[in-house]
Design an enzyme around this catalytic site. Structure first.
Site, PDB file in Angstrom:
ATOM      1  N   ASP A  16      30.284  26.086  61.661  1.00 43.61           N
ATOM      2  CA  ASP A  16      31.617  25.761  60.918  1.00 43.61           C
ATOM      3  C   ASP A  16      32.810  25.369  61.706  1.00 43.61           C
ATOM      4  O   ASP A  16      32.841  25.701  62.941  1.00 43.61           O
ATOM      5  CB  ASP A  16      32.073  27.162  60.306  1.00 43.61           C
ATOM      6  CG  ASP A  16      33.028  26.758  59.011  1.00 43.61           C
ATOM      7  OD1 ASP A  16      33.195  25.663  58.552  1.00 43.61           O
ATOM      8  OD2 ASP A  16      33.684  27.441  58.456  1.00 43.61           O
ATOM      9  N   ASN A  64      28.152  22.997  49.353  1.00 45.28           N
ATOM     10  CA  ASN A  64      28.791  22.185  49.806  1.00 45.28           C
ATOM     11  C   ASN A  64      28.579  20.599  49.232  1.00 45.28           C
ATOM     12  O   ASN A  64      29.281  19.556  49.336  1.00 45.28           O
ATOM     13  CB  ASN A  64      28.182  21.616  51.395  1.00 45.28           C
ATOM     14  CG  ASN A  64      28.474  22.695  52.484  1.00 45.28           C
ATOM     15  OD1 ASN A  64      27.688  23.052  53.259  1.00 45.28           O
ATOM     16  ND2 ASN A  64      29.671  23.083  52.319  1.00 45.28           N
TER      17      ASN A  64
HETATM   18  C1  IPE Z   1      29.345  27.197  55.532  1.00 45.21           C
HETATM   19  O1  IPE Z   1      30.655  26.592  55.674  1.00 45.21           O
HETATM   20  C2  IPE Z   1      28.381  26.242  55.191  1.00 45.21           C
HETATM   21  C3  IPE Z   1      27.851  25.604  56.465  1.00 45.21           C
HETATM   22  C4  IPE Z   1      28.283  25.920  57.783  1.00 45.21           C
HETATM   23  C5  IPE Z   1      26.779  24.777  56.183  1.00 45.21           C
HETATM   24  P1  IPE Z   1      31.762  26.285  54.537  1.00 45.21           P
HETATM   25  O2  IPE Z   1      32.779  25.608  55.316  1.00 45.21           O
HETATM   26  O3  IPE Z   1      30.838  25.423  53.622  1.00 45.21           O
HETATM   27  O4  IPE Z   1      31.984  27.476  54.216  1.00 45.21           O
HETATM   28  P2  IPE Z   1      33.578  27.801  53.321  1.00 45.21           P
HETATM   29  O5  IPE Z   1      33.611  27.024  52.133  1.00 45.21           O
HETATM   30  O6  IPE Z   1      34.684  27.811  54.223  1.00 45.21           O
HETATM   31  O7  IPE Z   1      33.138  29.294  52.897  1.00 45.21           O
HETATM   32  C1  IPE Z   2      30.844  22.621  58.847  1.00 43.63           C
HETATM   33  O1  IPE Z   2      32.193  22.159  59.240  1.00 43.63           O
HETATM   34  C2  IPE Z   2      29.761  21.746  58.468  1.00 43.63           C
HETATM   35  C3  IPE Z   2      29.331  21.798  57.002  1.00 43.63           C
HETATM   36  C4  IPE Z   2      29.869  22.659  56.377  1.00 43.63           C
HETATM   37  C5  IPE Z   2      28.472  20.725  56.614  1.00 43.63           C
HETATM   38  P1  IPE Z   2      33.107  21.914  58.088  1.00 43.63           P
HETATM   39  O2  IPE Z   2      32.761  20.740  57.433  1.00 43.63           O
HETATM   40  O3  IPE Z   2      33.161  22.821  56.965  1.00 43.63           O
HETATM   41  O4  IPE Z   2      34.411  22.408  59.070  1.00 43.63           O
HETATM   42  P2  IPE Z   2      35.905  22.927  58.265  1.00 43.63           P
HETATM   43  O5  IPE Z   2      35.492  24.058  58.100  1.00 43.63           O
HETATM   44  O6  IPE Z   2      36.249  22.125  57.304  1.00 43.63           O
HETATM   45  O7  IPE Z   2      36.634  22.747  59.567  1.00 43.63           O
HETATM   46 MG    MG Z   3      34.056  25.032  56.859  1.00 49.73          MG
END
Ligand code: IPE
Ligand code: IPE
Ligand code: MG
Length: 238
Positions: A16, A64
């Protein structure tokens, strides 16, 4: 019972913080995803030396899809590119790749690449890399329950034999051991629907580092800390 020299055999990572990494640089979120993808190779490569046999990474959740069309399309393109570019390297590094999650909603071109990579690396055994793509823990449990109900309907399974040992055979992860350590980067302390069943007794590490900054050194440090943990599994330490 207590083993202070333990290494986690199976590490699972919620990668993340890509979006915030890009935002801090005033760049589009996809730049962060590309930077994040580059870290995967480094982390996979570090596994054998650290004693990590199984690595499971969360790449895209069933939630997502709520992101903008631009981001989702960019991520799907990145996954295809990643598989094409990394296939040969993963094969040579002895990495066996598996994908977990629901493939039904993914585009056929991506599913073909995923199947191809699984097949290509099927004889490898040095590191077992599992990529969770369109994965959600609740969705996985629901799909498992559906398959299980089907087996009952077909007379292949007696409802009396359904227990916590038979049920996980229906999960996407049926060939994998449960994760010993789950790492989440970027400072969020939640599991966001990752490996709900499997992580019942996992140790957790929530670290502030954003995923694109997660180097092999950071990985080694987090894995090293696991050695000092005392796992009890509900028992009283002896
Ligand atoms: C979790 O991260 C999913 C992945 C790392 C693929 P998210 O960024 O989607 O999770 P939330 O929305 O902060 O809970
Ligand atoms: C994790 O990074 C990757 C996926 C969920 C695909 P994020 O895209 O959730 O990054 P933040 O949480 O917005 O910084
Ligand atoms: Mg995230």
């Amino acid at each position: 019972m207590t083993d202070h020299k333990q290494t986690p055999k199976h590490v699972a990572i919620i990668m993340d913080g890509n979006g915030r990494w890009a935002q801090m640089r005033l760049r589009p979120r996809l730049v962060g995803h590309h930077a994040g993808a580059k870290r995967v190779r480094e982390v996979v490569k570090a596994c054998p030396e650290l004693g990590v046999k199984y690595l499971t990474i969360f790449a895209f959740s069933t939630e997502n899809w709520k992101r903008t069309q631009t981001e989702v399309a960019g991520l799907m393109k990145l996954f295809k590119r990643y598989i094409r570019r990394e296939a040969q390297n993963l094969l040579e590094e002895g990495v066996r790749v598996r994908f977990i999650g629901d493939r039904v909603r993914l585009e056929p071109a991506l599913v073909d690449l995923m199947d191809g990579l699984e097949l290509l690396t099927a004889d490898n055994d040095k590191v077992h890399l599992t990529i969770a793509l369109n994965y959600g823990g609740r969705d996985e449990v629901a799909r498992a329950a559906r398959r299980l109900a089907h087996d009952v309907e077909m007379g292949k399974l007696n409802p009396r034999d359904v227990c916590d040992e038979t049920f996980p055979k229906y999960l996407d992860t049926y060939v994998l051991p449960d994760p010993d350590l789950v790492i989440r980067t970027s400072g969020e302390a939640r599991i966001s629907n990752f490996l709900l069943w499997q992580s019942a007794y996992s140790e957790y590490e929530f670290i502030d580092t954003l995923w694109p900054d997660f180097t092999a050194e950071v990985f080694a440090e987090v894995v090293g800390r696991f050695g000092a943990r005392e796992r009890r599994f509900g028992a009283v330490p002896v």
